[in-house]
Design an enzyme around this catalytic site. Structure first.
Site, PDB file in Angstrom:
ATOM      1  CB  SER A 192     -34.540  31.896 -33.365  1.00 24.27           C
ATOM      2  OG  SER A 192     -34.066  33.205 -33.151  1.00 24.27           O
ATOM      3  CD  GLU A 320     -41.455  35.542 -31.712  1.00 19.26           C
ATOM      4  OE1 GLU A 320     -40.469  35.193 -31.039  1.00 19.26           O
ATOM      5  OE2 GLU A 320     -41.960  34.825 -32.598  1.00 19.26           O
ATOM      6  CG  HIS A 416     -37.492  34.597 -29.670  1.00 17.32           C
ATOM      7  ND1 HIS A 416     -37.953  34.350 -30.936  1.00 17.32           N
ATOM      8  CD2 HIS A 416     -36.166  34.268 -29.676  1.00 17.32           C
ATOM      9  CE1 HIS A 416     -36.956  33.910 -31.686  1.00 17.32           C
ATOM     10  NE2 HIS A 416     -35.869  33.845 -30.940  1.00 17.32           N
TER      11      HIS A 416
END
Length: 509
Positions: A192, A320, A416
């Site tokens: 990330s 995600e 995610h």
């Protein structure tokens, strides 16, 4: 094989001797300063050198986290937000043997957290399994976050959080041999915002030569132009009744200042006419293409050859955005109106909504909402970075994590943050309990073995186990049960975005 004895190990660094702990066949050192505390006259400035010490410094406890958005307390952060002290800039080392002759590969982890939160000492980032099973030296670090690290202020260099990361990598270059590592075999990896940081580092002159390989897990596509970053900083400072200058903001206690960023974060939509799609994101912070610290956005820099000497593994997760639907309480609740708005704002070209609806005719409102946001923020920036790296003469290896995580009845899919618990094997930390749960550990371990083997093999040899990416075959490793190597699996999205140019986000007015 580890040669660590039961007694606590000691290592001499450039600043002085540190004493770690012998833990499970490893020597573990926590909270070693790599730069001076960025407070007082050093506040909002580039990181300065560590002041040396006499005697032996205990390296048993993680250094305190950088001041940050209190939302972390609701994301499994625990009590670390209450950490005292100003030594925010520290590294941690897990090594099989602190023998200078060992020369093991080194893996340096940069945590994520929307550039506004996170902590290398979080239980989800325990490096022992990677160090032990991969026979590598594993390093993690803290860096300045939020306003301290990324707000574009007059009287301060841009991207101070990135400059901290450069200082940590310089510490690795100067000291890691004493911990049994090879400074010529350094791989940076992160997820990330940590992966976004790595994309920036590949484009930064000050980071050149500090690492040989890189792994970017779910690189976010938000990089700010200097004009946009200054406008955002002015809005943040206004929340505190101040001007966006280092001098003004230095008068606010660093532990109180994150409140101004939080206040703006809750009202960013008010700035949509000026900030465009960035106003609809989850954080007011991102790396700034200021022309000096970061001369160009990663796509343009890599295409021009900035990463030619760095081998890159890069990828994204299939689903995600489902994580953010969970965190916002919107999972299963997206309306047709919300989907239409998202398609208009985030779809490529002048008629992104029509293009997405035509490309995915059977998708529900929530599937369209999730798909376009996943594509805009993660999947397509990642794909285009792989293409830019290949175009610039470098080597990129593309992957997708597609495992249908079993937690919550499979509702989160390959969301995610799933990659973190899988890589570290910390299934009870971060999103682990939600996406994996206690009844599916055996299946998760299979994915852990896939990812960890690929990453540590890459750090050791430069070969993650599948062919490099090129724009013709688009070979992609898919992490799943079972795994596969195939053409890029998100071909529909790829075609939708093939004419789009990712670059620094502009100030619109």
């Amino acid at each position: 094989m580890s040669a660590v004895e039961s007694r606590d190990p000691e290592v001499r660094t450039a600043a002085g001797v540190v004493r770690g702990r012998a833990e499970g066949g490893l020597a573990v050192f926590r909270g070693i300063p790599y730069a001076a505390p960025p407070v007082g006259e050093a506040r909002f400035q580039a990181p300065g050198p560590v002041r040396g010490w006499d005697g032996v410094r205990e390296a048993h406890a993680f250094g305190p986290p950088a001041p940050q958005d209190a939302q972390m307390a609701g994301r499994g952060g625990g009590d670390f937000l209450m950490g005292a002290g100003d030594d925010w800039l520290t590294v941690n080392v897990w090594t099989p043997d602190p023998d200078p002759a060992a020369r093991r590969p080194v893996m340096v982890w940069i945590h994520g957290g929307a550039y506004k939160l996170g902590f290398s000492g979080s239980p989800g980032y325990d490096g022992r399994h990677i160090a032990r099973e991969g026979d590598v030296v594993f390093v993690s670090l803290n860096y300045r976050l939020g306003i301290e690290g990324f707000a574009r202020l007059d009287g301060a260099p841009a991207n101070r959080g990135l400059l901290d990361q450069v200082a940590a990598l310089e510490w690795v270059r100067e000291n890691i041999t004493a911990f049994g590592g090879d400074p010529g075999q350094v791989t940076v990896l992160g997820d990330s915002a940590g992966a976004g940081s790595i994309a920036a580092l590949m484009a930064m002159p000050s980071a050149a030569g500090l690492f040989r390989r890189a792994v970017g897990q779910s690189v976010p596509g938000t990089f700010l132009s200097d004009a946009l970053a200054r406008d955002v900083a002015a809005a943040i400072a206004a929340e505190a009744g101040l001007c966006p200058t280092a001098g003004d903001l230095a008068g606010v206690d660093p532990r109180e200042l994150p409140a101004a960023g939080q206040a703006l974060g809750s009202k960013m939509r008010q700035y949509e006419e000026r900030w465009g799609s960035f106003a609809l994101t989850l954080t007011p912070f991102s790396p700034v293409v200021d022309g000096e610290v970061l001369p160009a956005a990663p796509w343009q820099a890599l295409a021009a050859g900035a990463g030619r000497d760095v081998e890159l593994v890069i990828g994204h997760n299939r689903d995600e955005y489902r994580t953010f639907l969970l965190l916002s309480g919107e999972l299963g609740k997206i309306t047709e109106e919300q989907a239409a708005e998202a398609l208009r704002h985030f779809g490529p070209g002048e008629d992104g909504e029509r293009a997405y609806r035509a490309a995915f005719p059977d998708a529900s409102a929530e599937e369209l909402y999730e798909r376009v946001k996943s594509d805009w923020l993660f999947s397509m920036p990642v794909l285009h970075l792989a293409e830019a790296q290949a175009a610039g003469g470098g080597r990129a290896y593309l992957y997708e994590l597609a495992w249908q995580s079993p937690g919550m009845g499979g509702a989160l899919g390959a969301c995610h943050g799933l990659d973190g618990p899988l890589l570290f094997g910390t299934y009870d930390a971060h999103l682990g309990p939600a996406v994996i749960g206690p009844d599916h550990i055996a299946e998760a371990r299979e994915l852990t073995s896939q990812m960890r083997t690929a990453w540590t093999s890459f750090a050791t040899s430069g070969d993650p186990g599948w062919p490099a990416y090129d724009s013709r075959q688009r070979v992609t490793r898919v992490f799943d049960a079972p795994p596969s190597v195939t053409a890029y699996p998100e071909e529909i999205s790829r075609r939708l975005w093939q004419e789009h140019v990712f670059e620094a986000l502009p100030l619109l007015s």
